[in-house]
Design a protein around this motif. Structure first.
Motif, PDB file in Angstrom:
ATOM      1  N   ALA A  21     100.225 -18.842 -38.065  1.00 50.93           N
ATOM      2  CA  ALA A  21      99.661 -19.056 -36.731  1.00 50.93           C
ATOM      3  C   ALA A  21      99.791 -17.534 -36.409  1.00 50.93           C
ATOM      4  O   ALA A  21      99.175 -17.299 -35.185  1.00 50.93           O
ATOM      5  N   LEU A  22     100.486 -16.560 -36.969  1.00 49.02           N
ATOM      6  CA  LEU A  22     100.320 -14.922 -36.540  1.00 49.02           C
ATOM      7  C   LEU A  22     100.663 -14.946 -35.086  1.00 49.02           C
ATOM      8  O   LEU A  22     100.196 -13.864 -34.492  1.00 49.02           O
ATOM      9  N   ALA A  23     101.713 -15.491 -34.766  1.00 48.78           N
ATOM     10  CA  ALA A  23     102.131 -15.563 -32.965  1.00 48.78           C
ATOM     11  C   ALA A  23     102.373 -14.036 -32.802  1.00 48.78           C
ATOM     12  O   ALA A  23     102.180 -13.675 -31.605  1.00 48.78           O
ATOM     13  N   ASP A  24     102.977 -13.101 -33.749  1.00 47.30           N
ATOM     14  CA  ASP A  24     103.412 -11.763 -33.284  1.00 47.30           C
ATOM     15  C   ASP A  24     102.619 -10.785 -33.275  1.00 47.30           C
ATOM     16  O   ASP A  24     102.708  -9.397 -33.402  1.00 47.30           O
ATOM     17  N   THR A  25     101.369 -11.132 -33.135  1.00 49.22           N
ATOM     18  CA  THR A  25     100.198 -10.078 -33.259  1.00 49.22           C
ATOM     19  C   THR A  25     100.191  -9.504 -31.619  1.00 49.22           C
ATOM     20  O   THR A  25     100.521  -9.960 -30.842  1.00 49.22           O
ATOM     21  N   ASP A  26      99.861  -8.087 -31.923  1.00 46.31           N
ATOM     22  CA  ASP A  26      99.840  -7.437 -30.559  1.00 46.31           C
ATOM     23  C   ASP A  26      98.093  -7.827 -30.091  1.00 46.31           C
ATOM     24  O   ASP A  26      97.237  -6.988 -30.199  1.00 46.31           O
ATOM     25  N   TRP A  27      97.954  -9.134 -29.518  1.00 50.04           N
ATOM     26  CA  TRP A  27      96.766  -9.495 -29.237  1.00 50.04           C
ATOM     27  C   TRP A  27      95.808  -8.525 -28.542  1.00 50.04           C
ATOM     28  O   TRP A  27      96.265  -8.259 -27.483  1.00 50.04           O
ATOM     29  N   HIS A  28      94.651  -8.441 -28.796  1.00 51.93           N
ATOM     30  CA  HIS A  28      93.613  -7.431 -28.315  1.00 51.93           C
ATOM     31  C   HIS A  28      94.105  -6.482 -27.709  1.00 51.93           C
ATOM     32  O   HIS A  28      93.269  -5.703 -26.921  1.00 51.93           O
ATOM     33  N   VAL A  29      95.032  -5.694 -28.392  1.00 53.31           N
ATOM     34  CA  VAL A  29      95.295  -4.365 -28.061  1.00 53.31           C
ATOM     35  C   VAL A  29      94.031  -3.341 -28.163  1.00 53.31           C
ATOM     36  O   VAL A  29      93.856  -2.363 -27.265  1.00 53.31           O
ATOM     37  N   ASP A  30      93.473  -3.488 -29.374  1.00 50.07           N
ATOM     38  CA  ASP A  30      92.286  -2.629 -29.459  1.00 50.07           C
ATOM     39  C   ASP A  30      91.264  -2.732 -28.573  1.00 50.07           C
ATOM     40  O   ASP A  30      90.554  -1.718 -28.093  1.00 50.07           O
ATOM     41  N   ARG A  31      91.177  -3.946 -27.799  1.00 49.07           N
ATOM     42  CA  ARG A  31      89.846  -4.298 -27.007  1.00 49.07           C
ATOM     43  C   ARG A  31      90.650  -3.445 -25.654  1.00 49.07           C
ATOM     44  O   ARG A  31      89.823  -3.091 -24.905  1.00 49.07           O
ATOM     45  N   LEU A  32      91.826  -3.558 -25.318  1.00 50.93           N
ATOM     46  CA  LEU A  32      92.514  -3.313 -24.090  1.00 50.93           C
ATOM     47  C   LEU A  32      92.329  -1.863 -24.089  1.00 50.93           C
ATOM     48  O   LEU A  32      91.911  -1.254 -22.586  1.00 50.93           O
ATOM     49  N   TYR A  33      92.322  -0.971 -25.030  1.00 48.81           N
ATOM     50  CA  TYR A  33      92.589   0.648 -25.087  1.00 48.81           C
ATOM     51  C   TYR A  33      90.800   1.133 -25.261  1.00 48.81           C
ATOM     52  O   TYR A  33      90.472   2.308 -25.152  1.00 48.81           O
ATOM     53  N   ALA A  34      89.915   0.169 -25.521  1.00 50.71           N
ATOM     54  CA  ALA A  34      88.725   0.555 -26.104  1.00 50.71           C
ATOM     55  C   ALA A  34      87.735   1.291 -24.859  1.00 50.71           C
ATOM     56  O   ALA A  34      87.724   0.919 -23.938  1.00 50.71           O
ATOM     57  N   GLY A  35      87.475   2.557 -25.079  1.00 55.15           N
ATOM     58  CA  GLY A  35      86.553   3.265 -24.028  1.00 55.15           C
ATOM     59  C   GLY A  35      87.609   4.006 -23.150  1.00 55.15           C
ATOM     60  O   GLY A  35      86.702   4.658 -22.105  1.00 55.15           O
ATOM     61  N   LEU A  36      88.709   3.765 -23.196  1.00 51.14           N
ATOM     62  CA  LEU A  36      89.450   4.390 -21.849  1.00 51.14           C
ATOM     63  C   LEU A  36      89.489   5.977 -22.121  1.00 51.14           C
ATOM     64  O   LEU A  36      89.252   6.655 -21.114  1.00 51.14           O
TER      65      LEU A  36
END
Length: 266
Positions: free
Chosen positions: A38-53
């Motif tokens: 299930a990979l529940a402990d992923t830092d979900w979408h962190v790459d998307r969150l910081y993209a382009g900042l």
């Protein structure tokens, strides 16, 4: 799939993203149990969150999941938080303390994964930090993380929204720590702590050498700040994330702007 992806920029800030990857090679996935898969402990979408900042920042992102091997753990296997519940270099349990393997990794498995994944991520990260430091006289590593806000196995109660870690001030110049903390403290509707449960992982502690021109800060975000729910399917909430991104952008821009004065001090 390549274990690490580098997006090279010309500015002084390097974003480390060790835990947003979800790739698990088939031969390793076959050894995980249902809970592990299930990979529940992923830092979900962190790459998307910081993209382009921060357009001129460099980003170094691990594509492999932390269950393969944790890129933010000491490669020797030493605990980051002696006496506290945590997960290992190759985790045997999830963040709830429950087993994730049908066939747990052997010592030989751990060593293979260290050389095939962990070492490659850190070779790339070190190379980018050295390149940036040569360009600017200083490099600022901002290590990007997130975690569910309530995990009783790891910490009591609810986690603050912004969790800044500098290993008690050892990994960066005080002006950087103070500036990041001030922006977080001033963000309306968010809670903040400095060097609380998360004081900075191995990456922050290993590379944060202010006297050598490399400064490091870890940001652990509560996932409630940008996910619709802290549960599957781990949906990215664009409205929540938009509010959060404005503050993250301020932090990154401020750190980048401070680099010139730090470089002159080296």
């Amino acid at each position: 799939m390549t274990p690490v992806v580098v997006a090279r920029g010309t500015g002084p800030v390097v974003l480390g993203i060790p835990h947003a990857g979800t790739h698990v090679p088939d031969e390793i996935k076959a050894r995980l149990n249902e809970r592990g898969r299930a990979l529940a402990d992923t830092d979900w979408h962190v790459d998307r969150l910081y993209a382009g900042l921060l357009p001129d920042a460099t980003a170094v992102r691990a594509t492999f999941h932390r269950y393969v091997i944790d890129a933010n753990r000491d490669p020797s296997g030493a605990s980051l938080y002696p006496g506290q519940n945590t997960t290992a270099l190759v985790p045997l349990t999830d963040f709830e303390g429950r087993g994730i393997w049908e066939a747990p990794p052997t010592a030989a498995d751990v060593e293979t994964r260290r050389t095939s994944f962990h070492a490659l991520y850190h070779e790339a990260l070190q190379a980018e930090l050295e390149r940036v430091r040569k360009l600017h006289g200083v490099a600022i590593l901002y290590d990007c993380h997130s975690i569910r806000s309530r995990i009783p196995y790891l910490f009591d109660g609810g986690l603050p929204d912004f969790n800044l870690g500098t290993n008690l001030g050892a990994t960066c110049a005080p002006m950087l720590q103070d500036a990041a903390l001030r922006i977080c403290d001033d963000a309306p509707g968010y809670s903040t702590t400095l060097n609380g449960r998360f004081k900075g992982g191995w990456t922050t502690r290993h590379y944060g050498r202010p006297d050598a021109g490399c400064h490091a800060i870890q940001m652990e975000l509560a996932q409630s700040t940008y996910l619709t729910d802290e549960a599957p399917p781990w949906t990215y909430d664009t409205e929540k994330a938009g509010r959060l991104r404005s503050h993250l952008k301020s932090i990154l821009r401020t750190l980048a702007d401070m680099a010139s004065s730090l470089g002159n001090d080296q």
